[in-house]
Design an enzyme around this catalytic site. Structure first.
Site, PDB file in Angstrom:
ATOM      1  N   HIS A  42      54.356  41.185  -5.880  1.00  0.00           N
ATOM      2  CA  HIS A  42      54.239  39.776  -5.475  1.00  0.00           C
ATOM      3  C   HIS A  42      53.423  39.081  -6.554  1.00  0.00           C
ATOM      4  O   HIS A  42      52.199  38.968  -6.455  1.00  0.00           O
ATOM      5  CB  HIS A  42      53.529  39.658  -4.129  1.00  0.00           C
ATOM      6  CG  HIS A  42      54.252  40.318  -2.997  1.00  0.00           C
ATOM      7  ND1 HIS A  42      54.354  41.678  -2.867  1.00  0.00           N
ATOM      8  CD2 HIS A  42      54.929  39.777  -1.936  1.00  0.00           C
ATOM      9  CE1 HIS A  42      55.059  41.958  -1.774  1.00  0.00           C
ATOM     10  NE2 HIS A  42      55.416  40.820  -1.198  1.00  0.00           N
ATOM     11  N   SER A 104      47.409  37.906 -11.422  1.00  0.00           N
ATOM     12  CA  SER A 104      47.426  39.351 -11.704  1.00  0.00           C
ATOM     13  C   SER A 104      48.276  39.687 -12.948  1.00  0.00           C
ATOM     14  O   SER A 104      47.863  40.540 -13.750  1.00  0.00           O
ATOM     15  CB  SER A 104      47.882  40.140 -10.477  1.00  0.00           C
ATOM     16  OG  SER A 104      49.025  39.567  -9.880  1.00  0.00           O
ATOM     17  N   GLU A 122      58.908  38.104  -8.103  1.00  0.00           N
ATOM     18  CA  GLU A 122      58.469  36.877  -7.439  1.00  0.00           C
ATOM     19  C   GLU A 122      59.702  36.247  -6.798  1.00  0.00           C
ATOM     20  O   GLU A 122      60.688  35.989  -7.470  1.00  0.00           O
ATOM     21  CB  GLU A 122      57.802  35.921  -8.438  1.00  0.00           C
ATOM     22  CG  GLU A 122      57.450  34.559  -7.881  1.00  0.00           C
ATOM     23  CD  GLU A 122      56.620  34.579  -6.588  1.00  0.00           C
ATOM     24  OE1 GLU A 122      55.593  35.269  -6.543  1.00  0.00           O
ATOM     25  OE2 GLU A 122      57.028  33.919  -5.619  1.00  0.00           O
ATOM     26  N   ASP A 168      50.576  42.642  -3.262  1.00  0.00           N
ATOM     27  CA  ASP A 168      49.723  41.494  -2.923  1.00  0.00           C
ATOM     28  C   ASP A 168      50.525  40.459  -2.148  1.00  0.00           C
ATOM     29  O   ASP A 168      50.671  39.319  -2.580  1.00  0.00           O
ATOM     30  CB  ASP A 168      49.181  40.916  -4.253  1.00  0.00           C
ATOM     31  CG  ASP A 168      48.227  39.759  -4.040  1.00  0.00           C
ATOM     32  OD1 ASP A 168      47.676  39.629  -2.937  1.00  0.00           O
ATOM     33  OD2 ASP A 168      48.040  38.975  -4.998  1.00  0.00           O
TER      34      ASP A 168
HETATM   35  C1  LIG Z   1      49.256  36.183  -3.011  1.00  0.00           C
HETATM   36  S1  LIG Z   1      50.542  35.558  -4.010  1.00  0.00           S
HETATM   37  C2  LIG Z   1      50.493  36.560  -5.445  1.00  0.00           C
HETATM   38  C3  LIG Z   1      49.322  36.370  -6.349  1.00  0.00           C
HETATM   39  C4  LIG Z   1      49.301  37.234  -7.563  1.00  0.00           C
HETATM   40  N1  LIG Z   1      49.540  38.643  -7.247  1.00  0.00           N
HETATM   41  C5  LIG Z   1      47.980  37.115  -8.278  1.00  0.00           C
HETATM   42  O1  LIG Z   1      47.063  37.891  -8.006  1.00  0.00           O
HETATM   43  O2  LIG Z   1      47.850  36.250  -9.131  1.00  0.00           O
HETATM   44  C6  LIG Z   1      51.973  36.181  -3.215  1.00  0.00           C
HETATM   45  C7  LIG Z   1      53.279  35.791  -3.897  1.00  0.00           C
HETATM   46  O3  LIG Z   1      54.343  36.563  -3.352  1.00  0.00           O
HETATM   47  C8  LIG Z   1      55.524  35.782  -3.301  1.00  0.00           C
HETATM   48  N2  LIG Z   1      56.390  36.485  -2.322  1.00  0.00           N
HETATM   49  C9  LIG Z   1      56.393  36.403  -0.978  1.00  0.00           C
HETATM   50  N3  LIG Z   1      57.202  37.347  -0.457  1.00  0.00           N
HETATM   51  C10 LIG Z   1      57.708  38.058  -1.505  1.00  0.00           C
HETATM   52  C11 LIG Z   1      58.546  39.200  -1.618  1.00  0.00           C
HETATM   53  N4  LIG Z   1      59.043  39.813  -0.535  1.00  0.00           N
HETATM   54  N5  LIG Z   1      58.832  39.676  -2.847  1.00  0.00           N
HETATM   55  C12 LIG Z   1      58.334  39.082  -3.957  1.00  0.00           C
HETATM   56  N6  LIG Z   1      57.503  37.999  -3.919  1.00  0.00           N
HETATM   57  C13 LIG Z   1      57.198  37.503  -2.705  1.00  0.00           C
HETATM   58  C14 LIG Z   1      55.025  34.419  -2.915  1.00  0.00           C
HETATM   59  O4  LIG Z   1      55.950  33.419  -3.314  1.00  0.00           O
HETATM   60  C15 LIG Z   1      53.679  34.343  -3.680  1.00  0.00           C
HETATM   61  O5  LIG Z   1      53.871  33.733  -4.940  1.00  0.00           O
END
Ligand SMILES: C[S@@+](CC[C@H](N)C(=O)[O-])C[C@H]1O[C@@H](n2cnc3c(N)ncnc32)[C@H](O)[C@@H]1O
Length: 286
Positions: A42, A104, A122, A168
């Site tokens: 994520h 991240s 993403e 995440d």
């Molecule tokens: C908490 S944020 C991530 C922050 C990032 N890991 C960081 O630390 O900078 C969660 C992200 O996951 C994306 N997302 C939600 N469900 C997802 C999935 N099943 N697979 C991939 N991305 C997803 C959202 O759009 C969001 O941008």
């Protein structure tokens, strides 16, 4: 449901804990010559403009990254994250205003060598193109608009045989708490020696303990829990803290956390509370 946008929260206390842990794991991985693989299930948009309208809405970074820039002698783990932040901001003004904060992917990118590989997932239709554009010149980096939980099953074990998987999710849907544990089990079955890091929010003591208990019930060994609470875990109205569950942590992580978590607790505490605290414990031993 994809309404969560990380930019509203970029640089807050939870990002700080997560990114210090990710940075420490990558530091450890680069101590050996052999290449490593990084999977970010994520990934978000990779880096965040703190002067954007969205980040300025609640200014969550004011009680996060902004507090750390003032520290006189921070522990090494904090210094390593601050160095990444400083490199992204050519010059910090004399008030230490940060314009760019790393997500991240950018934290890991700071450690990536030519031989290492980074795979970013993403799903958000607006966030994916921003992330893809950020890394479009990087041959070591693959950015995919796909479900990150499914990527764990598809991509493990990696050819490099060593690496970090960061999970995440936004926990917008309660199902994420179960999915993250099921995905850990599936990943670990395929790639038992991998390092897995799961971020989670602390909304109440019970909810956070339930997740740790679910991980314990998987019987996966060598699982460390790190938590940073900026107020009482059961305070009403929002995220009271966050935690990282780390499977196969580098041997240095617990020792480093004993240095950086007390400092984060003292400096990122909610100013209206004297209940800030931290926790470091093994969910399961080696
Ligand atoms: C908490 S944020 C991530 C922050 C990032 N890991 C960081 O630390 O900078 C969660 C992200 O996951 C994306 N997302 C939600 N469900 C997802 C999935 N099943 N697979 C991939 N991305 C997803 C959202 O759009 C969001 O941008």
């Amino acid at each position: 449901m994809l309404s969560y946008r990380h930019i509203y929260h970029a640089g807050n206390h939870a990002d700080i804990l997560k990114h210090i842990v990710v940075s420490e794991i990558c530091h450890h991985l680069t101590q050996k010559d052999s290449p490593f693989f990084y999977l970010d299930t994520h990934a978000g948009i990779g880096q965040y403009a703190l002067d954007s309208e969205q980040a300025q809405k609640n200014k969550e970074f004011h009680s996060g990254i902004s507090q750390l820039l003032e520290l006189p002698n921070p522990p090494t783990a904090i210094v390593r994250l601050l160095d990444i932040v400083k490199t992204m901001n050519d010059s910090l003004d004399n008030k230490n205003n940060v314009q760019w904060y790393p997500g991240s992917p950018k934290v890991v990118d700071a450690y990536l060598r030519n031989k290492d590989k980074m795979y970013l997932c993403e799903l958000h239709p607006n966030d994916y193109p921003i992330l893809a554009d950020l890394f479009h010149r990087d041959r070591q980096v693959t950015v995919e608009k796909r479900n990150g939980f499914q990527a764990v099953k598809a991509l493990l074990p990696p050819p490099q045989k060593r690496g970090l998987i960061l999970m995440d999710p936004p926990y917008e849907v309660k199902q994420d708490y179960d999915t993250v544990v099921q995905t850990l089990v599936e990943g670990h079955r395929r790639f038992a020696q991998g390092i897995y890091a799961i971020w989670f929010p602390i909304l109440s003591r019970q909810q956070a303990d339930n997740l740790a208990n679910s991980v314990q019930q998987t019987r996966i060994c060598n699982v460390l829990l790190l938590e940073l609470s900026i107020r009482d875990d059961d305070a009403q109205g929002g995220m009271n803290g966050s935690g990282m569950i780390v499977v196969n942590p580098p041997w240095t992580l617990k020792q480093n956390a004993e240095e950086f978590l007390p400092v984060l607790t003292a400096h990122l505490a909610d100013k209206n509370s004297n209940e800030a605290h931290f926790q470091i414990r093994w969910i399961t031993p080696e």
